[in-house]
Structures are given as structure tokens and as C-alpha cells.
Write a protein that holds these residues in place. Structure first.
Motif, mmCIF file in Angstrom:
data_model
loop_
_atom_site.group_PDB
_atom_site.id
_atom_site.type_symbol
_atom_site.label_atom_id
_atom_site.label_comp_id
_atom_site.label_asym_id
_atom_site.label_seq_id
_atom_site.Cartn_x
_atom_site.Cartn_y
_atom_site.Cartn_z
ATOM 1 N N ALA A 63 14.372 57.119 -9.673
ATOM 2 C CA ALA A 63 14.053 58.440 -9.125
ATOM 3 C C ALA A 63 14.039 59.486 -10.245
ATOM 4 C CB ALA A 63 15.063 58.827 -8.044
ATOM 5 N N ALA A 64 14.981 59.411 -11.143
ATOM 6 C CA ALA A 64 15.046 60.369 -12.245
ATOM 7 C C ALA A 64 13.845 60.202 -13.185
ATOM 8 C CB ALA A 64 16.353 60.196 -13.022
ATOM 9 N N LEU A 65 13.465 58.957 -13.451
ATOM 10 C CA LEU A 65 12.302 58.720 -14.306
ATOM 11 C C LEU A 65 11.025 59.211 -13.615
ATOM 12 C CD1 LEU A 65 13.214 55.213 -15.711
ATOM 13 C CD2 LEU A 65 13.130 57.366 -16.984
ATOM 14 N N SER A 66 10.941 59.018 -12.309
ATOM 15 C CA SER A 66 9.775 59.499 -11.565
ATOM 16 C C SER A 66 9.712 61.034 -11.592
ATOM 17 C CB SER A 66 9.868 59.015 -10.123
ATOM 18 O OG SER A 66 8.843 59.556 -9.347
ATOM 19 N N THR A 67 10.853 61.669 -11.480
ATOM 20 C CA THR A 67 10.893 63.130 -11.530
ATOM 21 C C THR A 67 10.480 63.621 -12.912
ATOM 22 O OG1 THR A 67 12.643 63.153 -9.890
ATOM 23 C CG2 THR A 67 12.362 65.141 -11.194
ATOM 24 N N ARG A 68 10.912 62.922 -13.949
ATOM 25 C CA ARG A 68 10.518 63.300 -15.312
ATOM 26 C C ARG A 68 9.007 63.161 -15.479
ATOM 27 N NH1 ARG A 68 13.516 60.944 -20.537
ATOM 28 N NH2 ARG A 68 12.931 58.990 -19.579
ATOM 29 N N ALA A 69 8.418 62.113 -14.918
ATOM 30 C CA ALA A 69 6.963 61.933 -14.999
ATOM 31 C C ALA A 69 6.246 63.027 -14.213
ATOM 32 C CB ALA A 69 6.587 60.557 -14.461
ATOM 33 N N THR A 70 6.761 63.377 -13.046
ATOM 34 C CA THR A 70 6.149 64.438 -12.245
ATOM 35 C C THR A 70 6.200 65.763 -12.986
ATOM 36 O OG1 THR A 70 6.759 63.319 -10.206
ATOM 37 C CG2 THR A 70 6.280 65.668 -10.052
#
Length: 50
Positions: free
Chosen positions: A40-47
Motif C-alpha cells: 500500500a505504501a509503495l502504491s501510494t508513492r507511485a500515485t
């Protein structure tokens, strides 16, 4: 840790979260052994990068 992630995610659409926070979240989840939180944190960083 998930609370901090949720606040960063909520802020993501309005302003750029601080880079130090975005970098610390995946590492914190990884250290805790929380695979879902790390993803989730990596996805938020990508977003945030888009």
C-alpha cells in the motif's frame, strides 16, 4: 503505522506528501513484517509520483 499511511494517502490528491515520509513508510511496514502495508505504501508513492 497504517494510520500514518492513511493520512498520507488522503493528502495525496491535494498536495505532495513530504518525500521523507513517503520513503519511510515502506521501510516501516517492511520492518514490521506487514506485506499489505508495504504494498500500500509503495502504491501510494507511485500515485504521488504521477
Amino acid at each position: 503505522m497504517r494510520g500514518r499511511w492513511l493520512l498520507v494517502l488522503a493528502r495525496c490528491g491535494f498536495s505532495a506528501p513530504p518525500a521523507r515520509v513517503l520513503d519511510a513508510l515502506p521501510a516501516g511496514f517492511r520492518a514490521a513484517g506487514d506485506g499489505w502495508g508495504e504494498a500500500a505504501a509503495l502504491s501510494t508513492r507511485a500515485t504521488s509520483a504521477v
